[in-house]
Design a protein around this motif. Sequence first.
Motif, short mmCIF file in Angstrom:
data_model
loop_
_atom_site.label_atom_id
_atom_site.label_comp_id
_atom_site.label_asym_id
_atom_site.label_seq_id
_atom_site.Cartn_x
_atom_site.Cartn_y
_atom_site.Cartn_z
N GLU A 1 -0.05 8.79 -0.75
CA GLU A 1 -0.99 7.66 -0.86
C GLU A 1 -0.43 6.43 -0.17
OE1 GLU A 1 -3.28 8.47 -5.07
OE2 GLU A 1 -1.21 7.79 -5.13
N VAL A 2 0.85 6.18 -0.33
CA VAL A 2 1.48 5.03 0.33
C VAL A 2 1.44 5.21 1.85
CG1 VAL A 2 3.64 3.77 0.66
CG2 VAL A 2 2.97 4.50 -1.63
N TYR B 1 2.50 0.65 4.80
CA TYR B 1 3.54 1.36 4.06
C TYR B 1 4.91 0.73 4.31
CZ TYR B 1 4.64 3.95 8.37
OH TYR B 1 4.99 4.29 9.65
N GLY C 1 4.18 11.18 -8.55
CA GLY C 1 4.40 9.80 -8.15
C GLY C 1 5.85 9.38 -8.27
N LYS D 1 2.07 0.06 -6.09
CA LYS D 1 0.71 -0.03 -5.53
C LYS D 1 0.33 -1.48 -5.28
CE LYS D 1 -2.48 2.69 -7.13
NZ LYS D 1 -3.51 3.30 -8.02
N SER E 1 -1.60 4.13 3.92
CA SER E 1 -1.86 2.71 4.14
C SER E 1 -1.19 2.25 5.43
CB SER E 1 -1.31 1.89 2.97
OG SER E 1 -1.30 0.52 3.30
N ARG F 1 -0.92 -3.04 -1.72
CA ARG F 1 -2.22 -3.70 -1.62
C ARG F 1 -2.08 -5.17 -1.23
NH1 ARG F 1 -3.13 0.85 -1.33
NH2 ARG F 1 -4.31 2.17 -2.77
N GLY G 1 2.27 6.79 -11.29
CA GLY G 1 2.14 5.82 -10.21
C GLY G 1 1.66 6.43 -8.91
N ILE G 2 1.66 5.58 -7.90
CA ILE G 2 1.20 5.96 -6.58
C ILE G 2 2.15 7.01 -5.97
CG2 ILE G 2 2.48 4.14 -5.35
CD1 ILE G 2 -0.08 3.71 -3.65
N THR G 3 1.61 7.90 -5.16
CA THR G 3 2.43 8.95 -4.54
C THR G 3 2.86 8.54 -3.14
OG1 THR G 3 0.57 10.09 -3.50
CG2 THR G 3 1.07 10.68 -5.79
#
Length: 198
Positions: free
Chosen positions: A53-54, A60, A74, A2, A57, A6, A48-50
């Motif tokens: 979710e990635v 990615y 995740g 993540k 963005s 970010r 963690g992030i899935t």
Amino acid sequence: MKRAVRSVEELGLVPDVPYYALPMLYEEGGLFEGTRDDDPADHPPVHGITRDEVALSPAYPVNIDEIDWSAEGGWWPGGREDSSSIDRRVHEIADYLWKLVERRTKADETESKRGLLVVTHGLIHDRLKRLLITGSPAPTSAVFFPTSNAGIDVLDFKIHPQTSERMLAVIQLNNDAYLPPELRNGHTCGPFTIKYAN
């Protein structure tokens, strides 16, 4: 992972600069709630992030489909790493970086002069730098590399053109002077602590 996503978003590098998310590049011990001294049984496992979710963005990673997303919810399977597993992983990270340098060295001159930005977190910095600089990642070493929040290291990796020897120059470590004072949080690593006066 993540943090990588970010950071790339904040840097505004997409779409001009492709990046890879390395599942091996995460904090010592893995993903967990609480402190390092807590009993893992006292906290529910985190994963963690899935992938979804990635993928939402704009930042990615280009290798999103090469990452193992089979863990429930995740990329992290849960639990804690032990010290020997962390050391093996640090060797994998260092080997990955050196192989990347070797590939770039064999590429055209423009490609070989491009830099590499690595975004990671916490104490894994210490073990990775210890391995690259001293040859051993072991936390029993007398050498420590505290890294404060958003501290920047500049390392120059080179492959000797005749002998193929791996060479490393340390240009700077833990540069956080670019941050406003209120964002400099220091760091504790082994018996050493970086503190800033308020």
